[in-house]
Design an enzyme around this catalytic site. Structure first.
Site, PDB file in Angstrom:
ATOM      1  N   HIS A  14     -35.897  21.339 -27.977  1.00  0.00           N
ATOM      2  CA  HIS A  14     -34.310  21.386 -28.239  1.00  0.00           C
ATOM      3  C   HIS A  14     -33.793  21.297 -29.492  1.00  0.00           C
ATOM      4  CE1 HIS A  14     -34.636  17.064 -28.617  1.00  0.00           C
ATOM      5  NE2 HIS A  14     -33.346  17.214 -29.141  1.00  0.00           N
TER       6      HIS A  14
HETATM    7  C1  UD1 Z   1     -27.888  15.788 -29.348  1.00  0.00           C
HETATM    8  C2  UD1 Z   1     -28.612  15.155 -30.660  1.00  0.00           C
HETATM    9  C3  UD1 Z   1     -29.903  14.814 -30.632  1.00  0.00           C
HETATM   10  C4  UD1 Z   1     -30.586  14.487 -29.601  1.00  0.00           C
HETATM   11  C5  UD1 Z   1     -30.485  15.455 -28.557  1.00  0.00           C
HETATM   12  C6  UD1 Z   1     -31.036  14.761 -27.132  1.00  0.00           C
HETATM   13  C7  UD1 Z   1     -26.966  15.213 -32.562  1.00  0.00           C
HETATM   14  C8  UD1 Z   1     -26.866  15.737 -33.775  1.00  0.00           C
HETATM   15  N1  UD1 Z   1     -27.918  15.753 -31.806  1.00  0.00           N
HETATM   16  O1  UD1 Z   1     -28.505  16.951 -29.692  1.00  0.00           O
HETATM   17  O2  UD1 Z   1     -30.207  14.050 -31.808  1.00  0.00           O
HETATM   18  O3  UD1 Z   1     -32.120  14.588 -29.850  1.00  0.00           O
HETATM   19  O4  UD1 Z   1     -28.828  15.318 -28.194  1.00  0.00           O
HETATM   20  O5  UD1 Z   1     -30.801  15.892 -25.915  1.00  0.00           O
HETATM   21  O6  UD1 Z   1     -26.144  14.472 -32.219  1.00  0.00           O
HETATM   22  N2  UD1 Z   1     -24.907  20.337 -23.413  1.00  0.00           N
HETATM   23  C9  UD1 Z   1     -24.781  20.566 -21.952  1.00  0.00           C
HETATM   24  N3  UD1 Z   1     -24.490  19.474 -21.068  1.00  0.00           N
HETATM   25  C10 UD1 Z   1     -24.548  18.202 -21.620  1.00  0.00           C
HETATM   26  C11 UD1 Z   1     -24.596  18.171 -23.004  1.00  0.00           C
HETATM   27  C12 UD1 Z   1     -24.961  19.230 -23.904  1.00  0.00           C
HETATM   28  O7  UD1 Z   1     -24.787  21.657 -21.278  1.00  0.00           O
HETATM   29  O8  UD1 Z   1     -24.432  17.410 -20.961  1.00  0.00           O
HETATM   30  C13 UD1 Z   1     -24.944  21.462 -24.276  1.00  0.00           C
HETATM   31  C14 UD1 Z   1     -24.092  21.874 -25.054  1.00  0.00           C
HETATM   32  O9  UD1 Z   1     -22.966  22.421 -24.785  1.00  0.00           O
HETATM   33  C15 UD1 Z   1     -24.496  22.429 -26.281  1.00  0.00           C
HETATM   34  C16 UD1 Z   1     -25.985  22.080 -26.257  1.00  0.00           C
HETATM   35  O10 UD1 Z   1     -26.280  21.684 -24.809  1.00  0.00           O
HETATM   36  O11 UD1 Z   1     -24.695  23.869 -26.091  1.00  0.00           O
HETATM   37  C17 UD1 Z   1     -26.245  21.059 -27.345  1.00  0.00           C
HETATM   38  O12 UD1 Z   1     -25.629  19.849 -27.065  1.00  0.00           O
HETATM   39  P1  UD1 Z   1     -25.246  18.831 -28.324  1.00  0.00           P
HETATM   40  O13 UD1 Z   1     -24.894  17.451 -27.975  1.00  0.00           O
HETATM   41  O14 UD1 Z   1     -24.514  19.616 -29.132  1.00  0.00           O
HETATM   42  O15 UD1 Z   1     -26.852  18.523 -28.919  1.00  0.00           O
HETATM   43  P2  UD1 Z   1     -28.349  18.341 -28.635  1.00  0.00           P
HETATM   44  O16 UD1 Z   1     -28.935  19.589 -28.870  1.00  0.00           O
HETATM   45  O17 UD1 Z   1     -28.170  17.811 -27.101  1.00  0.00           O
END
Ligand code: UD1
Length: 367
Positions: free
Chosen positions: A207
């Protein structure tokens, strides 16, 4: 003696298994009034609610509902919302965990309001400032009042940065507590039907923005995974970020060209996921937490990153850093048994970290 109001900040999936043991350890004590603040950085049921249910966490006392966004939007959104909570009902202490955007956001709010702030999982450093998490770690450790570290390398990093040793206390690795709290349930859970019990498999998670956000690196990884799938079945548990990119870059068909050799799964709740971990022959990942869980469980781990903030998983554990170019050879090394064998888990990775943290907090707050 009046009770101390303690906020535990929960934001994203990797935080929930870190606050759960601490919540349970603190909630049992007569001097604490523990409240969970969910910032809403992760919000899907299978990224958040399922973890609360399985880890025995109550509904959050406050839900900030910040959701997804750019780094500034997420960090700023959490700061604005959390400051209101702290001003309305001031806690005696704020505990932030890990390295996500909400960690640094809540640490900033607390310390600027002169509320004692503790960082659980302090001192980890990858040395790579292109990772947003590294910035979050550096900033949080610079301002938090008490730094709970998981391992000696974290203590050394903090000492190297000139941190006053009085601010640092090694309590161990709290994620191990969650494994031990739920070990019976994990071991008693069946593997998902699509995985079955027959052939061995490697568990895959990806991820990190550097691996999945651009088409070329992700395509490269998908091609390599197809090569690996000729040697061992893959169970690929896809993060929403990764699934969205696989779709938008038209890579799902390339993945499914390996047929039954690659099983693609949605994000799994904690117990099912840890069952998949425990049942795997090896792990291929770019996650931070999995490097530690695999070391504790003695499962070979190949980490698709140029660096790690958890070097003890390499020096004392089962982890190796790999590139797309070296992945296949490293997989061969695991399969033919020529790879290094696991030793015992690092010191203080023993399932008792939450207890040590609770004792430390009592001293820190003079409770
Ligand atoms: C975040 C953390 C990372 C951790 C990871 C674990 C930061 C900078 N990053 O990254 O350190 O390793 O979580 O998962 O804080 N999304 C969903 N559903 C959700 C959550 C997210 O669909 O419940 C989607 C969002 O819309 C986005 C993507 O997943 O497109 C990334 O989510 P985001 O929370 O921005 O960062 P992570 O990559 O999850």
């Amino acid at each position: 003696m009046s009770q101390k109001i303690i906020h535990l900040i929960a934001a994203a999936r990797p935080n929930f298994m870190k606050i759960a043991p601490l919540f349970h350890a603190l909630n049992d004590l007569d001097w604490t009034d523990v409240r969970i603040i969910h910032t809403g950085q992760h919000y899907d049921y299978n990224m958040s609610g399922a973890f609360f249910d399985e880890l025995g966490l109550p509904s959050p006392h406050y839900h900030l509902e910040v959701g997804s966004g750019s780094h500034a939007e997420q960090t700023g959104g959490v700061m604005i919302a959390y400051e209101k909570v702290c001003v309305d009902a001031r806690p005696d202490c704020v505990v932030v965990v890990g390295d996500v955007n909400s960690t640094v956001a809540c640490a900033m709010v607390a310390t600027k309001l002169w509320i004692p702030c503790v960082h659980l999982e302090a001192g980890l450093r990858s040395g790579d400032r292109s990772m947003p998490e590294e910035i979050n770690r550096l900033a949080t450790d610079a301002i938090a009042d008490l730094l709970w570290t998981p391992s000696p390398d974290a203590d050394e990093n903090l000492a190297h940065e000139g941190t006053d040793p009085k601010r640092v206390e090694r309590v161990g690795n709290i994620m191990i507590d969650s494994i031990e709290l739920l070990r019976e349930q994990i071991e008693g859970t069946a593997l998902p039907e699509s995985v079955g019990n027959d052939a061995p498999y490697a568990l895959v998670t990806l991820h990190r923005p550097s691996n999945v956000d651009e088409k070329e690196p992700l395509q490269r990884l998908v091609n390599e995974l197809n090569q690996v799938a000729k040697k061992i079945r893959l169970v690929f548990v896809a993060h929403p970020r990764t699934m969205a990119r696989l779709k938008s870059f038209d890579l799902l068909d390339t993945l499914s060209s390996s047929g039954d050799q690659i099983v693609l799964l949605e994000p799994a709740p904690y117990i099912t996921f840890m069952r998949l971990v425990m049942g795997s022959a090896m792990i291929i990942t770019d996650s931070g937490g999995l490097q530690e869980e695999s070391t504790y469980l003695g499962i070979p781990c190949l980490t698709l990153r140029p660096n790690t903030e958890r070097p003890i998983t390499i020096t004392e554990g089962t982890n190796s850093l790999v590139t797309p170019e070296t992945l296949l050879a490293e997989v061969d090394g695991v399969l033919d048994g020529s790879r290094k064998k696991p030793t015992s888990p690092p010191d203080l990775w023993d399932g008792k970290t939450a207890y040590r943290a609770a004792e430390s907090l009592k001293r820190f707050l003079g409770a």
